[in-house]
Design an enzyme around this catalytic site. Structure first.
Site, short mmCIF file in Angstrom:
data_model
loop_
_atom_site.label_atom_id
_atom_site.label_comp_id
_atom_site.label_asym_id
_atom_site.label_seq_id
_atom_site.Cartn_x
_atom_site.Cartn_y
_atom_site.Cartn_z
N CYS A 185 0.83 -1.21 0.00
CA CYS A 185 0.00 0.00 0.00
C CYS A 185 0.86 1.25 0.00
CB CYS A 185 -0.94 -0.01 1.21
SG CYS A 185 -2.04 -1.45 1.21
N THR A 186 1.99 1.20 0.70
CA THR A 186 2.88 2.35 0.74
C THR A 186 3.52 2.58 -0.63
OG1 THR A 186 3.31 2.01 3.09
CG2 THR A 186 4.93 3.32 1.86
#
Length: 155
Positions: free
Chosen positions: A46-47
């Protein structure tokens, strides 16, 4: 609810965003919108995805496309996530998961024999009329943003 199909009308939503604002799809008609759904702030995939979308934000703007990341994390979590990674995209919070369900991305998942509900990494490109122009299901992060940008430019 299942994944939305190409040509279908994107369900309207009204969600809080980082920075204390709200975002409503029906108020964005006339612009293209990338809605990308991710499981959780500050996890590795997600990062990387959020950083990649932020790095290409100017290119998306040049294609008249707004990028919105959505997860069930709180607005406060999004604000910390944004600050920690210097994100420039809009992050919307759907803590009650109603919008996630309407887009068909809130599903039962399984990991190491344990079943739980979570977000299936999915991206939608919504056209200027509010219809689904393209869908990417079970997204692999590497190279994804470039593929979405190419689609936004040609939509």
């Amino acid at each position: 609810m299942s994944i939305l199909t190409q040509g279908s009308l994107a369900p309207d939503f009204d969600l809080p965003t980082d920075g204390g604002s709200r975002i409503k799809l029906s108020e964005l008609k006339g612009r293209k919108v990338v809605l990308y759904f991710y499981p959780k702030d500050n996890t590795s995939g997600c990062t990387v995805e959020a950083i990649d979308f932020s790095a290409r934000q100017a290119d998306f703007e040049a294609a008249d496309t707004l990028v919105i990341g959505v997860s069930p994390d709180s607005v406060q979590s999004h604000e910390r996530f944004r600050k920690k990674h210097k994100l420039s995209i809009t992050l919307a919070s759907d803590e009650n998961k109603a919008m996630l369900e309407s887009y068909g991305v809130w599903e039962e998942k399984s990991m190491f024999g344990h079943k739980y509900m979570g977000v299936v990494r999915t991206t939608y490109l919504i056209d200027r009329d509010g219809r689904i122009a393209r869908t990417w299901e079970k997204v692999k992060v590497k190279g994804h943003v470039d593929e979405v940008l190419a689609a936004a430019r040609s939509a």
